[in-house]
Write a protein that holds these residues in place. Sequence first.
Motif, PDB file in Angstrom:
ATOM      1  N   ASP A  22      36.685  48.630  38.083  1.00  0.00           N
ATOM      2  CA  ASP A  22      38.045  48.361  38.547  1.00  0.00           C
ATOM      3  C   ASP A  22      38.758  49.694  38.752  1.00  0.00           C
ATOM      4  O   ASP A  22      39.522  50.137  37.906  1.00  0.00           O
ATOM      5  N   SER A  27      33.153  32.049  41.605  1.00  0.00           N
ATOM      6  CA  SER A  27      33.932  32.264  42.827  1.00  0.00           C
ATOM      7  C   SER A  27      34.668  30.998  43.237  1.00  0.00           C
ATOM      8  O   SER A  27      34.309  29.889  42.829  1.00  0.00           O
ATOM      9  N   GLU A  56      46.736  41.819  41.328  1.00  0.00           N
ATOM     10  CA  GLU A  56      45.837  42.883  40.877  1.00  0.00           C
ATOM     11  C   GLU A  56      45.914  44.143  41.734  1.00  0.00           C
ATOM     12  O   GLU A  56      44.922  44.846  41.930  1.00  0.00           O
ATOM     13  N   ASN A  69      34.324  36.829  40.703  1.00  0.00           N
ATOM     14  CA  ASN A  69      34.382  37.528  39.432  1.00  0.00           C
ATOM     15  C   ASN A  69      32.986  37.534  38.826  1.00  0.00           C
ATOM     16  O   ASN A  69      32.230  36.565  38.977  1.00  0.00           O
ATOM     17  N   LYS A  70      32.653  38.626  38.173  1.00  0.00           N
ATOM     18  CA  LYS A  70      31.407  38.701  37.412  1.00  0.00           C
ATOM     19  C   LYS A  70      31.602  39.725  36.307  1.00  0.00           C
ATOM     20  O   LYS A  70      32.508  40.564  36.372  1.00  0.00           O
ATOM     21  N   TYR A  94      36.648  40.831  44.922  1.00  0.00           N
ATOM     22  CA  TYR A  94      36.451  40.693  43.478  1.00  0.00           C
ATOM     23  C   TYR A  94      37.799  40.821  42.787  1.00  0.00           C
ATOM     24  O   TYR A  94      38.624  41.649  43.162  1.00  0.00           O
ATOM     25  N   VAL A  95      38.012  39.997  41.771  1.00  0.00           N
ATOM     26  CA  VAL A  95      39.236  40.029  40.980  1.00  0.00           C
ATOM     27  C   VAL A  95      38.878  39.925  39.507  1.00  0.00           C
ATOM     28  O   VAL A  95      37.817  39.413  39.147  1.00  0.00           O
ATOM     29  N   ASN A  96      39.768  40.412  38.657  1.00  0.00           N
ATOM     30  CA  ASN A  96      39.555  40.314  37.215  1.00  0.00           C
ATOM     31  C   ASN A  96      39.884  38.925  36.692  1.00  0.00           C
ATOM     32  O   ASN A  96      39.179  38.386  35.855  1.00  0.00           O
ATOM     33  N   ASP A  97      40.986  38.352  37.166  1.00  0.00           N
ATOM     34  CA  ASP A  97      41.442  37.042  36.698  1.00  0.00           C
ATOM     35  C   ASP A  97      41.335  36.047  37.852  1.00  0.00           C
ATOM     36  O   ASP A  97      42.228  35.949  38.696  1.00  0.00           O
ATOM     37  N   LEU A  98      40.233  35.348  37.879  1.00  0.00           N
ATOM     38  CA  LEU A  98      39.918  34.458  38.994  1.00  0.00           C
ATOM     39  C   LEU A  98      40.963  33.344  39.156  1.00  0.00           C
ATOM     40  O   LEU A  98      41.414  33.064  40.270  1.00  0.00           O
TER      41      LEU A  98
END
Length: 127
Positions: A62, A41, A119, A56-57, A9-13
Amino acid sequence: MKIEHIAMYVNDLEAARDFFVKYFNAKSNTGYYNTKTDFRSYFLSFDDGARLEIMNKPQMTDNAKEISQTGYIHIAFSLGSAEKVDQLTERLRSDGFEVISGPRTTGDGYYESCIVGIEGNQIELTV
């Protein structure tokens, strides 16, 4: 048996996708979007067939990423030579990413470096 893919998972896809494309020659699919859950994704494919799913969702947790913690800690990329490890390490350092070790030969014989990549996620570069 083989690992089919690893997911993160990432904040800024888009920034995460661009990072892996720029530095690791990843090939990205066109992406997936679930309109009901707002989940998004990309699958990133690498030359040897390995795949990374970045996702990301809304409303993700985080937590701070520590250098030494339990759980999955880094992704390692084999670059094929010590020279390529040196070159990519310096390129990432020049672009502002923190190098936390190496390049060096470890006690168990690996030539590697480790950086804090997109990240705050650790990435190991090895031969």
